[in-house]
Design an enzyme around this catalytic site. Structure first.
Site: not given
Length: 352
Positions: A98, A173, A315-317
């Protein structure tokens, strides 16, 4: 200190008059009407947000909520639990997926500890509720009061960042085993069987998915979350990172600003946010179609169509970072294209 009710009261519908004016402007630009498709629809959506002026989105920020999960103890993840802490520190260093993608999109990344099983981490915003949530297979993830307090804290953080000049938010997240509570939330909110919502997450072995499904089913049976009550679902079968992302969505909507979703985890939080206050949906920008199994069910329930289909499930953004480019493109198109009238062009059905 703000209350949750006071934050929710400030969430307004999109400005329909501003959106109508934006539609008229777009119809008069140097192109056939509607020929830029969903990019035009995105520009119209942005026009309705009172926190944006003149489609200026020069400052963008992705808020990553990080937390550990008690349900990890049920054997629903293959990565070591400590990876949550390690990756949080890697985010501070700017070397995670991210961070690289956000930098490429001109967006900042804020990493927030809402429940990592560690001491205070340098460079990470400390909003820790506890060192990991409760094991949802055996009881609630947290108390309702903890969920409400974290919603307020997360929304307040977002409002503070908005007051400091951020114009576009993204959510991300970080937390080992967090696809399990996310699947439980999606199952509850969409009234779907857990088998339809549970996926492999961070490369969980497909031959063991039946175990993960059983854990999600047990979590729902044990906690009996009320699907009509977003906070109840978050508190009983969610997690601190999921609550934190929900709070960011509430805060962005309260500020009249867009929030770009990421993948499956963010869909679960979006379902909660929209259950808490339905008008939040107006401010959501779906980035990509997550490769997680329950993604389509969640998005269909939200009535959101993602812009990208990349087969991603990091994920992570990371997906939010990619979609920031689309937000920039929609605003550049709206602000910088010439008009038909300026070029003395008349097209059938177009506004000069």
């Amino acid at each position: 200190m703000q209350t949750l009710s006071s934050i929710l009261r400030t969430i307004a519908p999109l400005d329909s008059k501003a959106m109508a004016r934006a539609t008229t402007r777009l119809d008069g630009l140097l192109k056939p009407q509607g020929s830029l498709g969903r990019l035009e629809q995105l520009a119209i959506q942005l026009a309705g947000m009172r926190g944006l002026y003149g489609h200026q989105v020069d400052r963008k920020q992705i808020i990553v909520m990080a937390a550990d999960h008690g349900v990890y103890d049920e054997g629903v993840a293959i990565s070591p639990r400590v990876v949550t802490m390690v990756q949080a520190l890697n985010m501070v260093r700017g070397v995670t997926g991210v961070c690289v993608l956000a930098a490429n999109a001109g967006a900042e990344v804020k990493i927030v500890d809402v429940g990592i099983d560690s001491d205070t981490l340098p460079g990470v915003i400390d909003m820790k509720v506890a060192r990991g949530s409760g094991n949802i297979a055996r009881g609630a993830a947290m108390t309702r009061q903890q969920a409400e307090d974290l919603l307020i804290a997360s929304a307040t953080l977002t409002l503070q960042q908005a007051a400091g000049g951020v114009k576009v938010f993204g959510v991300g997240e970080l937390g080992m085993a967090n696809t399990t509570p996310a699947a439980a939330m999606v199952s509850v909110f969409t009234d779907s069987d857990p088998e339809l919502a549970v996926g492999i997450g961070a490369n969980f072995p497909s031959e063991q998915l039946h175990h993960k499904v059983a854990v999600v089913r047990r979590a729902i049976e044990t906690n009996q979350p009320d699907a009509s009550d977003g906070i109840d679902v978050l508190a009983k079968v969610g997690g601190f990172d999921l609550v934190g992302m929900t709070g960011v969505m509430l805060g962005a909507a309260a500020a009249g600003l867009p929030v770009v979703l990421d993948g499956f985890l963010s869909y679960a939080s979006a379902l909660a946010a929209c259950r808490i206050e339905a008008k939040v949906r107006d401010y959501l920008i779906p980035s990509h179609l997550s490769a997680e199994k329950g993604a389509v069910i969640a998005l269909n329930h939200l009535q959101l169509e993602p812009y990208l289909q990349m087969g991603m499930r990091l994920g992570e953004g990371s997906g939010a970072a990619l979609a920031m480019h689309l937000v920039d493109a929609a605003c550049a198109m709206y602000n910088n294209m010439g008009s038909l009238a300026e070029s003395n062009i008349e097209l059938p059905g177009c506004v000069n």
